[in-house]
Design a protein around this motif. Sequence first.
Motif, PDB file in Angstrom:
ATOM      1  N   ILE A 106       0.877  -1.089   0.057  1.00  0.00           N
ATOM      2  CA  ILE A 106      -0.026  -0.063   0.128  1.00  0.00           C
ATOM      3  C   ILE A 106       0.755   1.202   0.079  1.00  0.00           C
ATOM      4  N   PHE A 107       2.304   0.986   0.323  1.00  0.00           N
ATOM      5  CA  PHE A 107       3.022   2.292   0.300  1.00  0.00           C
ATOM      6  C   PHE A 107       3.081   2.859  -1.194  1.00  0.00           C
ATOM      7  N   GLY A 108       2.998   1.933  -2.081  1.00  0.00           N
ATOM      8  CA  GLY A 108       2.983   2.360  -3.551  1.00  0.00           C
ATOM      9  C   GLY A 108       1.744   3.283  -4.038  1.00  0.00           C
ATOM     10  N   GLY A 109       0.901   3.436  -3.149  1.00  0.00           N
ATOM     11  CA  GLY A 109      -0.302   4.307  -3.220  1.00  0.00           C
ATOM     12  C   GLY A 109      -1.469   3.240  -3.035  1.00  0.00           C
ATOM     13  N   ILE A 110      -2.599   3.617  -2.188  1.00  0.00           N
ATOM     14  CA  ILE A 110      -3.502   2.718  -1.948  1.00  0.00           C
ATOM     15  C   ILE A 110      -4.441   2.598  -3.264  1.00  0.00           C
ATOM     16  N   ALA A 111      -4.703   3.396  -3.954  1.00  0.00           N
ATOM     17  CA  ALA A 111      -5.793   3.287  -5.048  1.00  0.00           C
ATOM     18  C   ALA A 111      -4.939   2.333  -5.972  1.00  0.00           C
ATOM     19  N   ALA A 112      -3.687   2.633  -6.264  1.00  0.00           N
ATOM     20  CA  ALA A 112      -2.921   1.818  -7.156  1.00  0.00           C
ATOM     21  C   ALA A 112      -2.833   0.347  -6.722  1.00  0.00           C
ATOM     22  N   TYR A 113      -2.368   0.282  -5.611  1.00  0.00           N
ATOM     23  CA  TYR A 113      -2.129  -1.205  -4.819  1.00  0.00           C
ATOM     24  C   TYR A 113      -3.625  -1.952  -5.349  1.00  0.00           C
ATOM     25  N   PHE A 114      -4.672  -1.534  -5.153  1.00  0.00           N
ATOM     26  CA  PHE A 114      -5.844  -2.258  -4.945  1.00  0.00           C
ATOM     27  C   PHE A 114      -6.540  -2.422  -6.424  1.00  0.00           C
ATOM     28  N   LYS A 115      -6.001  -1.624  -7.327  1.00  0.00           N
ATOM     29  CA  LYS A 115      -6.741  -1.632  -8.614  1.00  0.00           C
ATOM     30  C   LYS A 115      -5.682  -2.040  -9.869  1.00  0.00           C
ATOM     31  N   CYS A 116      -4.519  -1.817  -9.492  1.00  0.00           N
ATOM     32  CA  CYS A 116      -3.468  -1.924 -10.736  1.00  0.00           C
ATOM     33  C   CYS A 116      -3.758  -3.305 -11.235  1.00  0.00           C
ATOM     34  N   ASP A 117      -3.399  -4.260 -10.855  1.00  0.00           N
ATOM     35  CA  ASP A 117      -3.281  -5.707 -11.184  1.00  0.00           C
ATOM     36  C   ASP A 117      -4.569  -6.124 -11.971  1.00  0.00           C
ATOM     37  N   HIS A 118      -5.809  -5.504 -11.405  1.00  0.00           N
ATOM     38  CA  HIS A 118      -7.021  -5.870 -11.922  1.00  0.00           C
ATOM     39  C   HIS A 118      -7.350  -4.895 -13.148  1.00  0.00           C
ATOM     40  N   GLN A 119      -6.751  -3.769 -13.386  1.00  0.00           N
ATOM     41  CA  GLN A 119      -6.845  -2.881 -14.750  1.00  0.00           C
ATOM     42  C   GLN A 119      -5.857  -3.412 -15.755  1.00  0.00           C
ATOM     43  N   ARG A 120      -4.841  -4.117 -15.234  1.00  0.00           N
ATOM     44  CA  ARG A 120      -3.848  -4.426 -16.156  1.00  0.00           C
ATOM     45  C   ARG A 120      -4.479  -5.185 -17.260  1.00  0.00           C
ATOM     46  N   SER A 121      -5.613  -6.160 -17.172  1.00  0.00           N
ATOM     47  CA  SER A 121      -6.163  -6.697 -18.087  1.00  0.00           C
ATOM     48  C   SER A 121      -6.509  -5.777 -19.385  1.00  0.00           C
ATOM     49  N   VAL A 122      -7.242  -4.773 -19.084  1.00  0.00           N
ATOM     50  CA  VAL A 122      -7.774  -3.500 -19.916  1.00  0.00           C
ATOM     51  C   VAL A 122      -6.636  -2.814 -20.695  1.00  0.00           C
ATOM     52  N   TYR A 123      -5.617  -2.764 -19.958  1.00  0.00           N
ATOM     53  CA  TYR A 123      -4.333  -2.047 -20.878  1.00  0.00           C
ATOM     54  C   TYR A 123      -3.408  -3.097 -21.838  1.00  0.00           C
ATOM     55  N   LEU A 124      -3.569  -4.533 -21.167  1.00  0.00           N
ATOM     56  CA  LEU A 124      -3.050  -5.374 -22.151  1.00  0.00           C
ATOM     57  C   LEU A 124      -3.973  -5.364 -23.328  1.00  0.00           C
ATOM     58  N   TYR A 125      -5.279  -5.522 -23.274  1.00  0.00           N
ATOM     59  CA  TYR A 125      -6.172  -5.626 -24.521  1.00  0.00           C
ATOM     60  C   TYR A 125      -5.733  -4.276 -25.394  1.00  0.00           C
ATOM     61  N   LEU A 126      -5.648  -3.028 -24.581  1.00  0.00           N
ATOM     62  CA  LEU A 126      -5.474  -2.131 -25.337  1.00  0.00           C
ATOM     63  C   LEU A 126      -4.441  -2.172 -26.271  1.00  0.00           C
ATOM     64  N   SER A 127      -3.175  -2.779 -25.966  1.00  0.00           N
ATOM     65  CA  SER A 127      -1.983  -2.848 -26.652  1.00  0.00           C
ATOM     66  C   SER A 127      -2.264  -3.686 -27.821  1.00  0.00           C
ATOM     67  N   SER A 128      -3.161  -4.561 -27.920  1.00  0.00           N
ATOM     68  CA  SER A 128      -3.566  -5.301 -28.991  1.00  0.00           C
ATOM     69  C   SER A 128      -4.236  -4.294 -30.195  1.00  0.00           C
ATOM     70  N   LEU A 129      -4.551  -3.381 -29.969  1.00  0.00           N
ATOM     71  CA  LEU A 129      -5.077  -2.597 -30.754  1.00  0.00           C
ATOM     72  C   LEU A 129      -4.138  -1.452 -31.344  1.00  0.00           C
ATOM     73  N   ARG A 130      -2.977  -1.535 -30.967  1.00  0.00           N
ATOM     74  CA  ARG A 130      -1.686  -0.934 -31.627  1.00  0.00           C
ATOM     75  C   ARG A 130      -0.897  -1.465 -32.457  1.00  0.00           C
TER      76      ARG A 130
END
Length: 452
Positions: free
Chosen positions: A237-261
């Motif tokens: 959580i010292f890396g940021g509370i919001a990022a700690y809880f959602k970064c892994d979860h949202q990574r799926s979206v950003y990986l999908y986005l990479s396929s559109l580039r």
Amino acid sequence: MWRLYFFISLICLVRSDTDETCPSFTKLSFHSAVVGTGLDVRLMVYTWRNRTCPQIVNSVNLGNLNVAKKTTFVIHGFRPTGSAPVWMEALVQGLLSVEDMNVVVVDWNRGATTVIYSSATGKTKKVATVLKDFIDRMLVEGASLDNIYMIGVSLGAHIAGFVGKMFDGQLGRITGLDPAGPSYNGKPPEERLDSRDAQFVDVIHSDTDAMGYREPLGNIDFYPNGGLDQPGCPQTIFGGIAAYFKCDHQRSVYLYLSSLRENCSITAYPCDSYRNYRNGQCVTCGTLHKESCPLLGYYADNWKDYLREKDPPMTKAFFDTAEKEPYCIYHYFVDIIIWNKNVRRGSITIKLRDKAGDTTESKINHEPSTFQKYQQVSLLARFNKDLDKVASISLVFSTGNIIGPKYKLRILRMKLRSLAHPDRPQLCRYDLVLMENVETFFQPIHCSKLQL
């Protein structure tokens, strides 16, 4: 006269809510999340004609939606603070950049915005009913279920599954981006996304130890970095509370986005486990077998013809990523044959350099390798860069011992071969001695055809 004023005022109120000049995603506050919001589903359609300014549509008015074209629905998930998804605009524009289609943003923020997670999950089937009514109208106007594609994020993945069930699995495709795990793990197929909810279901699992669903849900399930902690995300959580809880979860979206580039096509490798993938036991697709390796994201359905040959048509696929966009990792095999009399166990670090001076490095240290005399060990190396022409290579051998004798690894032959570009010349080096923990540089040569 007052009746006329009242009528004009009423028209203005209606227009301000439904006929905005340029509608936007509903934005609410944390206060709304605390007090709760009733469900209100808004459908906004983007097309090539209106790429930046969508139209509000519903089951009565389809607007500019062309039913003859592919229609992609984007469904978000739980919104505990009421904010709009930061990735939504990029996903819409990315989809429109690869194909002339309708993109329908399913805005159910009024309903998803709440601090009580169960309140949001309780509304998912109601959202699905709204979408069913809308698709029914599309079908009346001549649309085909084959051309319906749903991308669901977190809770949105299960909503897509519910819609698919309502059409007996005849939707063209569903993509689940880290489908929600809490309240759904262990549930029967009728209560969650399932591989039978569409003609093709692909899923990216990026947070299986927290917010995401653990087990396979699709025809092909992708597990980036094993599906657990994602590189570049905070580990505490010292890396940021919001990022700690959602970064892994949202990574799926950003990986999908990479396929559109155009600059990043992430290849995945069908395998029984992440460990076997890391040990190089599952990277023969595209070389030894007739099928090509599956691609992550938008073009994953290129693999569905091969899946039809399987019974059941389900596959798990693994891959690693870089810490930041565009996330691509380039795989090479490092084949080593030693001539030590005694067995050596340890790890290898390999660094590549091209003529321009660009370098890329791979530490193959997740599991110590066992090197035996005259037996080839094939190590899977992962690099953040793809160097077209390698001018020099360096190797470091380590046993991991801090105290004790330093060992030598006597290499009879080292071979470097690209998995992404199997047509490239394979590079070799013969009769090489590595001193433990000492970086050894050399210039590779093209492998002898007799040695390939």
